[in-house]
Design a protein around this motif. Structure first.
Motif, PDB file in Angstrom:
ATOM      1  N   THR A 207       0.808  -1.342   0.159  1.00 29.20           N
ATOM      2  CA  THR A 207       0.328   0.293   0.155  1.00 29.20           C
ATOM      3  C   THR A 207       1.443   1.570  -0.322  1.00 29.20           C
ATOM      4  O   THR A 207       2.198   1.227   0.304  1.00 29.20           O
ATOM      5  CB  THR A 207      -1.127   0.147   1.174  1.00 29.20           C
ATOM      6  N   PHE A 208       0.426   3.015  -0.799  1.00 27.51           N
ATOM      7  CA  PHE A 208       1.199   3.845  -0.468  1.00 27.51           C
ATOM      8  C   PHE A 208       1.697   3.639   0.670  1.00 27.51           C
ATOM      9  O   PHE A 208       2.575   4.646   1.205  1.00 27.51           O
ATOM     10  CB  PHE A 208       0.290   4.908  -1.650  1.00 27.51           C
ATOM     11  N   ILE A 209       0.618   3.940   1.623  1.00 21.56           N
ATOM     12  CA  ILE A 209       0.529   4.153   3.683  1.00 21.56           C
ATOM     13  C   ILE A 209       2.071   3.595   3.968  1.00 21.56           C
ATOM     14  O   ILE A 209       2.676   3.285   4.513  1.00 21.56           O
ATOM     15  CB  ILE A 209      -0.001   3.840   4.393  1.00 21.56           C
ATOM     16  N   SER A 210       2.392   2.199   3.870  1.00 15.93           N
ATOM     17  CA  SER A 210       3.369   1.360   3.859  1.00 15.93           C
ATOM     18  C   SER A 210       4.621   1.913   3.158  1.00 15.93           C
ATOM     19  O   SER A 210       5.381   1.859   3.897  1.00 15.93           O
ATOM     20  CB  SER A 210       3.175  -0.213   3.522  1.00 15.93           C
ATOM     21  N   ALA A 211       4.335   2.472   2.310  1.00 18.41           N
ATOM     22  CA  ALA A 211       5.954   2.656   1.513  1.00 18.41           C
ATOM     23  C   ALA A 211       6.273   4.332   2.014  1.00 18.41           C
ATOM     24  O   ALA A 211       6.703   4.413   2.198  1.00 18.41           O
ATOM     25  CB  ALA A 211       5.018   3.171  -0.202  1.00 18.41           C
ATOM     26  N   MET A 212       4.722   5.363   2.801  1.00 11.26           N
ATOM     27  CA  MET A 212       5.281   5.878   3.380  1.00 11.26           C
ATOM     28  C   MET A 212       6.191   5.613   4.283  1.00 11.26           C
ATOM     29  O   MET A 212       7.001   6.016   5.202  1.00 11.26           O
ATOM     30  CB  MET A 212       4.107   7.441   3.475  1.00 11.26           C
ATOM     31  N   ILE A 213       5.910   4.537   5.731  1.00 13.86           N
ATOM     32  CA  ILE A 213       6.029   4.662   6.508  1.00 13.86           C
ATOM     33  C   ILE A 213       7.876   3.947   6.304  1.00 13.86           C
ATOM     34  O   ILE A 213       8.719   4.262   7.049  1.00 13.86           O
ATOM     35  CB  ILE A 213       5.638   2.892   7.217  1.00 13.86           C
ATOM     36  N   GLU A 214       8.438   3.234   5.524  1.00 12.49           N
ATOM     37  CA  GLU A 214       9.510   2.674   4.530  1.00 12.49           C
ATOM     38  C   GLU A 214      10.596   3.781   4.442  1.00 12.49           C
ATOM     39  O   GLU A 214      11.308   4.091   4.997  1.00 12.49           O
ATOM     40  CB  GLU A 214       9.291   1.934   3.584  1.00 12.49           C
ATOM     41  N   ALA A 215       9.623   5.204   3.801  1.00 13.06           N
ATOM     42  CA  ALA A 215      10.422   6.206   2.925  1.00 13.06           C
ATOM     43  C   ALA A 215      11.204   7.156   4.943  1.00 13.06           C
ATOM     44  O   ALA A 215      11.495   7.543   4.542  1.00 13.06           O
ATOM     45  CB  ALA A 215       9.133   7.532   2.516  1.00 13.06           C
ATOM     46  N   THR A 278      -6.072  12.386   9.557  1.00 18.28           N
ATOM     47  CA  THR A 278      -6.837  10.909   8.634  1.00 18.28           C
ATOM     48  C   THR A 278      -6.658  12.023   7.311  1.00 18.28           C
ATOM     49  O   THR A 278      -6.416  11.203   6.370  1.00 18.28           O
ATOM     50  CB  THR A 278      -7.984  11.517   9.142  1.00 18.28           C
ATOM     51  N   ASP A 279      -7.191  13.162   6.546  1.00 16.63           N
ATOM     52  CA  ASP A 279      -7.174  13.833   6.358  1.00 16.63           C
ATOM     53  C   ASP A 279      -5.812  13.560   4.806  1.00 16.63           C
ATOM     54  O   ASP A 279      -5.933  13.011   3.788  1.00 16.63           O
ATOM     55  CB  ASP A 279      -7.173  14.899   5.627  1.00 16.63           C
ATOM     56  N   TYR A 280      -4.034  13.492   5.882  1.00 10.28           N
ATOM     57  CA  TYR A 280      -2.964  13.422   4.929  1.00 10.28           C
ATOM     58  C   TYR A 280      -2.793  12.098   5.287  1.00 10.28           C
ATOM     59  O   TYR A 280      -1.855  11.131   3.985  1.00 10.28           O
ATOM     60  CB  TYR A 280      -1.695  14.008   5.548  1.00 10.28           C
ATOM     61  N   LEU A 281      -2.976  11.273   5.821  1.00 15.41           N
ATOM     62  CA  LEU A 281      -2.152   9.456   6.038  1.00 15.41           C
ATOM     63  C   LEU A 281      -2.829   8.811   5.048  1.00 15.41           C
ATOM     64  O   LEU A 281      -2.537   8.072   4.045  1.00 15.41           O
ATOM     65  CB  LEU A 281      -2.672   9.696   7.620  1.00 15.41           C
ATOM     66  N   ASN A 282      -4.766   9.058   4.742  1.00 18.46           N
ATOM     67  CA  ASN A 282      -5.331   7.875   4.221  1.00 18.46           C
ATOM     68  C   ASN A 282      -5.444   8.261   2.525  1.00 18.46           C
ATOM     69  O   ASN A 282      -6.132   7.815   1.372  1.00 18.46           O
ATOM     70  CB  ASN A 282      -6.699   7.654   5.068  1.00 18.46           C
ATOM     71  N   GLN A 283      -4.834   9.336   1.994  1.00 14.29           N
ATOM     72  CA  GLN A 283      -5.307  10.069   0.578  1.00 14.29           C
ATOM     73  C   GLN A 283      -3.910  10.186   0.121  1.00 14.29           C
ATOM     74  O   GLN A 283      -3.862  10.413   0.330  1.00 14.29           O
ATOM     75  CB  GLN A 283      -5.714  11.154   1.399  1.00 14.29           C
ATOM     76  N   PRO A 284      -3.762   8.886  -1.256  1.00 17.18           N
ATOM     77  CA  PRO A 284      -2.375   9.245  -2.056  1.00 17.18           C
ATOM     78  C   PRO A 284      -2.571  10.232  -2.741  1.00 17.18           C
ATOM     79  O   PRO A 284      -3.657  10.263  -4.231  1.00 17.18           O
ATOM     80  CB  PRO A 284      -3.014   7.973  -2.909  1.00 17.18           C
ATOM     81  N   ALA A 285      -2.304  11.706  -2.256  1.00 15.77           N
ATOM     82  CA  ALA A 285      -2.513  13.034  -3.289  1.00 15.77           C
ATOM     83  C   ALA A 285      -0.928  13.168  -2.652  1.00 15.77           C
ATOM     84  O   ALA A 285      -0.509  13.011  -1.485  1.00 15.77           O
ATOM     85  CB  ALA A 285      -3.983  13.748  -3.054  1.00 15.77           C
ATOM     86  N   PRO A 286      -0.429  14.686  -3.378  1.00 19.28           N
ATOM     87  CA  PRO A 286       1.177  15.209  -3.073  1.00 19.28           C
ATOM     88  C   PRO A 286       0.938  15.517  -1.652  1.00 19.28           C
ATOM     89  O   PRO A 286       2.063  15.501  -0.667  1.00 19.28           O
ATOM     90  CB  PRO A 286       1.067  16.094  -4.243  1.00 19.28           C
ATOM     91  N   ARG A 287      -0.196  16.260  -1.261  1.00 17.91           N
ATOM     92  CA  ARG A 287      -0.186  17.277   0.148  1.00 17.91           C
ATOM     93  C   ARG A 287       0.413  16.374   0.865  1.00 17.91           C
ATOM     94  O   ARG A 287       0.975  16.242   2.311  1.00 17.91           O
ATOM     95  CB  ARG A 287      -1.514  18.601  -0.034  1.00 17.91           C
ATOM     96  N   SER A 288      -0.577  14.732   1.123  1.00 11.14           N
ATOM     97  CA  SER A 288      -1.192  14.337   1.874  1.00 11.14           C
ATOM     98  C   SER A 288       0.631  13.218   2.121  1.00 11.14           C
ATOM     99  O   SER A 288       1.058  13.211   3.098  1.00 11.14           O
ATOM    100  CB  SER A 288      -1.732  12.805   1.365  1.00 11.14           C
ATOM    101  N   VAL A 289       1.348  12.841   0.794  1.00 10.51           N
ATOM    102  CA  VAL A 289       2.140  11.984   1.277  1.00 10.51           C
ATOM    103  C   VAL A 289       3.269  12.884   2.002  1.00 10.51           C
ATOM    104  O   VAL A 289       4.323  12.769   2.638  1.00 10.51           O
ATOM    105  CB  VAL A 289       3.348  11.515  -0.254  1.00 10.51           C
ATOM    106  N   VAL A 290       3.463  14.665   1.868  1.00 12.74           N
ATOM    107  CA  VAL A 290       4.391  15.764   1.851  1.00 12.74           C
ATOM    108  C   VAL A 290       4.111  15.917   3.159  1.00 12.74           C
ATOM    109  O   VAL A 290       5.195  15.387   4.105  1.00 12.74           O
ATOM    110  CB  VAL A 290       4.603  16.924   1.229  1.00 12.74           C
ATOM    111  N   PHE A 291       3.121  15.792   4.126  1.00 10.92           N
ATOM    112  CA  PHE A 291       2.662  15.836   5.263  1.00 10.92           C
ATOM    113  C   PHE A 291       3.210  14.540   6.418  1.00 10.92           C
ATOM    114  O   PHE A 291       3.569  14.524   6.925  1.00 10.92           O
ATOM    115  CB  PHE A 291       1.788  16.579   5.349  1.00 10.92           C
ATOM    116  N   ALA A 292       2.207  13.361   4.958  1.00 14.62           N
ATOM    117  CA  ALA A 292       2.503  12.450   6.025  1.00 14.62           C
ATOM    118  C   ALA A 292       4.156  11.740   6.891  1.00 14.62           C
ATOM    119  O   ALA A 292       3.963  11.458   7.951  1.00 14.62           O
ATOM    120  CB  ALA A 292       1.948  11.108   5.792  1.00 14.62           C
ATOM    121  N   VAL A 293       4.822  11.877   5.718  1.00 14.50           N
ATOM    122  CA  VAL A 293       6.245  11.656   5.399  1.00 14.50           C
ATOM    123  C   VAL A 293       6.769  12.713   6.587  1.00 14.50           C
ATOM    124  O   VAL A 293       7.164  12.026   7.393  1.00 14.50           O
ATOM    125  CB  VAL A 293       6.347  11.488   3.768  1.00 14.50           C
ATOM    126  N   ARG A 294       6.882  13.930   6.704  1.00 16.62           N
ATOM    127  CA  ARG A 294       7.125  14.900   7.417  1.00 16.62           C
ATOM    128  C   ARG A 294       6.860  13.801   8.672  1.00 16.62           C
ATOM    129  O   ARG A 294       7.811  13.755   9.680  1.00 16.62           O
ATOM    130  CB  ARG A 294       6.979  15.844   7.060  1.00 16.62           C
TER     131      ARG A 294
END
Length: 368
Positions: A207-215, A278-294
């Motif tokens: 999942t993209f969420i797992s990819a963010m965890i790994e990154a 939640t708006d950033y963790l569960n949504q595969p979109a640019p702002r979500s990825v940036v803020f969640a990874v940070r």
């Protein structure tokens, strides 16, 4: 000290390899990378054609809406779902969520009179069919399982909505922050992480969420098990066996670590949780990825210094050199049939994407 990110995208046409007339046609096509009409096949296998840039867009999920916002196309959006309520200007849009708060109202979507509907991969087949039967152009997006999928989704939405150049900047911003997190956590100990969504459902490694965890310098503990689907429902025994060191919790599930079986894990006993909006963790979109990874990086590794990049620090320069005819080009005749074949063979709208893949993007980051 201020960090600036400059993205230089070079779109080069090698005139020596092709006749003069053909080179001119190719260069012109590349310059009109976001031109219309545009024909494309979506994730459902359906071919759609947009005769012109859509002025009225309705999105059936918040990640598509967020992506259009990030691309600078919010004024084109006329319909959204209720979960996009965190976006600036949401109140001025028409809600297409069904009256019971679940699913999509076909009648409301049709009422927005959209030129284009962006539908998620998980859309109900009957909903998409009903919209198409009503004469609505629907593009069904592919599922995003990796961060690369999010990049591709952003590029595709940009192409559909006429914001190709903006996609280069948005993707550069997202990728720069992901790379910053990966670099900062490359040599640190990685905690085992579990993201419980609720009712026993968890995020698997595909999942993209797992990819963010790994990154972000974590390891998805579910990788120790043989689940194939993206979000399996697992038993309490599996959660206890997995025994994560950190629980990733969305903002609506805060306090989960005090409930069983999570309270009996190492994460629960140490109150080791990282809470993400939640708006950033569960949504595969640019702002979500940036803020969640940070936030994940800072939560997993609070002592690690990471140089994240602000959107305002990203600039894009695009160069499209004019092909220069060589002596060989001039001496060789170019027939009208050759020119036509090259022009029609070039797929409108993919000039920028093809150039990026073929030539590449050079990202230069420096401190001052």
């Amino acid at each position: 000290m201020q960090q600036r990110l400059t993205l230089l995208v070079a779109m080069l046409v090698l005139a020596a390899a092709i006749p003069t007339g053909v080179a001119g046609a190719t260069a012109q096509t590349q310059q009109e990378d976001c031109s219309f009409p545009y024909t494309v096949t979506d994730a459902s296998g359906t071919e759609i054609t947009l005769d012109e840039r859509p002025d009225r867009i309705t999105t059936l999920n918040p990640s598509a809406a967020q992506t259009v916002w990030e691309l600078g196309g919010s004024e084109q959006v006329v319909g959204v779902t209720v979960n996009a309520d965190y976006l600036d200007g949401f109140d001025a849009k028409t809600s297409v969520t069904a009256s019971d708060g679940f699913g999509i109202s076909v009648e409301r979507v049709v009422g927005t009179e959209p030129d284009l509907v962006l539908a998620p991969n998980a859309s109900r087949t009957e909903t998409v069919r009903a919209l198409r039967d009503a004469g609505i152009t629907v593009y069904q997006l592919a599922a995003a399982e990796t961060l690369e999928d999010v990049t591709e989704k952003t590029t595709q939405i940009a192409r559909l909505t006429g914001h190709c150049e903006a996609a280069v900047e948005v993707n550069a911003w997202m990728e720069a922050n992901v790379e910053a997190a990966r670099t900062a956590t490359a040599d640190v100990e990685r905690p085992s992480v579990l993201y419980p969504i609720g009712s026993g459902y968890v995020a698997n490694t595909n999942t993209f969420i797992s990819a963010m965890i790994e990154a972000s310098g974590g390891t998805n503990v579910l990788g120790e098990f043989d689940y194939e689907i993206g979000y399996p429902q697992v038993s309490d025994e599996i959660i206890l066996q997995a025994n994560p060191e950190v629980l990733l919790v969305n903002s609506r599930g805060s306090g989960l670590q005090t409930q069983e079986p999570y309270a009996s894990t190492t994460a629960g006993q140490n109150n080791a949780t990282v809470v993400i909006n939640t708006d950033y963790l569960n949504q595969p979109a640019p702002r979500s990825v940036v803020f969640a990874v940070r936030n994940m990086t800072e939560g997993f590794h609070p002592d690690v210094e990471t140089s994240f990049v602000a959107r305002s620090e990203v600039t894009v320069a695009t160069a499209t050199p004019t092909p220069t005819a060589t002596a060989t080009d001039v001496s060789e005749p170019t027939t009208s049939s050759e020119t036509t074949a090259t022009t029609t063979g070039e797929q409108p709208g993919f000039g920028v994407v093809a150039a990026l893949l073929a030539v590449g993007a050079l990202v230069l980051a420096r401190r001052e």
